[in-house]
Scaffold this active site. Structure first.
Site, PDB file in Angstrom:
ATOM      1  N   PRO A   1       0.812  -1.221   0.000  1.00  0.00           N
ATOM      2  CG  PRO A   1      -0.874  -1.595   1.563  1.00  0.00           C
ATOM      3  CD  PRO A   1       0.477  -2.081   1.163  1.00  0.00           C
ATOM      4  CE1 TYR A   2       5.643   5.672   2.046  1.00  0.00           C
ATOM      5  CE2 TYR A   2       7.136   4.241   0.829  1.00  0.00           C
ATOM      6  CZ  TYR A   2       6.838   5.474   1.391  1.00  0.00           C
ATOM      7  OH  TYR A   2       7.732   6.514   1.277  1.00  0.00           O
ATOM      8  N   GLY A   3       3.854   1.633  -1.360  1.00  0.00           N
ATOM      9  CA  GLY A   3       4.338   1.798  -2.725  1.00  0.00           C
ATOM     10  C   GLY A   3       3.265   2.335  -3.650  1.00  0.00           C
TER      11      GLY A   3
END
Length: 294
Positions: free
Chosen positions: A155-157
């Protein structure tokens, strides 16, 4: 001061710690007047005082820049204080969790959408009128995982992929106004985020993160700030819509080549900026960054 940004005015979000602190101090050394932006709990005042003490120009701005009214107020503060705006650095971001997707906290995703995506949209939207007048430039923080994906931080990416794609579209859209738009894509940098003691990584992730770098070490905030400096300067006058990866070669690697690098080559180069807040980054959910975006 060397003067590569002489008479330029820059807003730097997330300027109180980590890479943002390095950007602020690097820009100030090159002659820019800097608006250091951060949350109420960030050491923004310290960074401003350090810049002023070294002969630079800076003011601080505290607030939640995911909010439209705050974003507009920050741009107004920059123009009121220094007369105009040349550079917008969208550096602020959060990295609150690591986990496989079926175990990834939903509130961590919501937190990242609020603090990794909304500030870039709101700040850029608010700054464009001033940047169009000055024929200015925008540089935003991508990430190597936004380009190639990375396990445990999917999700961060994805939030960083949004920033990178947003920047490409904006570069095409704003070219007719003389505004350049680019991204910097850091890899593993020596900040709070890449150490198990200060960020969400466990020991195995931390080791693999460094071993996956062909150059065999973490980068430094100053090494990243140097690339921001180039893209923000007139030296990059023919560069727009680009992402410059500052990742030690991570995006071209498919193994753990850092394990084979001899110890003397893993040493970080000498640094010239005094970064007192290098490991004070937003690596956990913080109350001053969880308020409503409306």
């Amino acid at each position: 001061m060397a003067g590569r940004l002489l008479n330029k005015v820059a807003i730097v979000t997330g300027g109180g710690s980590g890479i943002g602190e390095a950007i602020c101090k690097r820009f100030a050394r090159e002659g820019a007047a800097v608006v250091v932006v951060g949350l109420n709990s960030d050491p923004v005042r310290d960074v401003v005082e350090e810049i002023l003490a070294s002969g630079g120009r800076a003011i601080g701005y505290l607030g939640d820049i995911s909010r439209q009214d705050t974003a507009k107020s920050c741009v107004k503060a920059a123009v009121d204080e220094f007369g105009w705006l040349d550079i917008l650095i969208n550096n602020a971001g959060v990295f609150p969790a690591t986990a496989e997707l079926d175990k990834y906290p939903v509130d961590a995703l919501e937190y990242m959408i609020k603090n990794n995506i909304y500030p870039v949209f709101m700040r850029t939207r608010s700054a464009l009128p001033a940047l169009q007048k000055s024929k200015g430039t925008i540089v935003s923080a991508g990430f190597e995982a936004g380009h190639m994906g990375s396990l445990m931080i999917t999700p961060y990416g994805a939030t960083k992929a949004w920033v990178m794609t947003f920047s490409k579209g904006l570069a095409v859209e704003q070219a007719k106004h003389g505004v350049r738009v680019n991204c910097v894509g850091p890899g593993p940098i020596d900040t709070a985020w890449t150490h198990k003691e200060t960020g969400p990584m466990n020991a195995k992730m931390e080791k693999n993160t460094v071993d996956g770098v062909p150059l065999g070490r973490r980068g430094t905030p100053e090494e990243v700030a140097n690339v921001y400096l180039f893209l923000a300067s007139d030296e990059a006058s023919y560069v727009t819509g680009a992402t410059y990866f500052v990742d030690g070669g991570v995006t071209i690697s498919t193994s753990l080549p850092g394990e084979d690098v001899p110890s003397h080559l893993k040493q970080q180069p000498p640094q010239h900026l005094k970064l007192a807040h290098r490991k004070a980054g937003n690596a956990k959910v913080r109350e001053d960054a969880t308020a409503s975006m409306s």
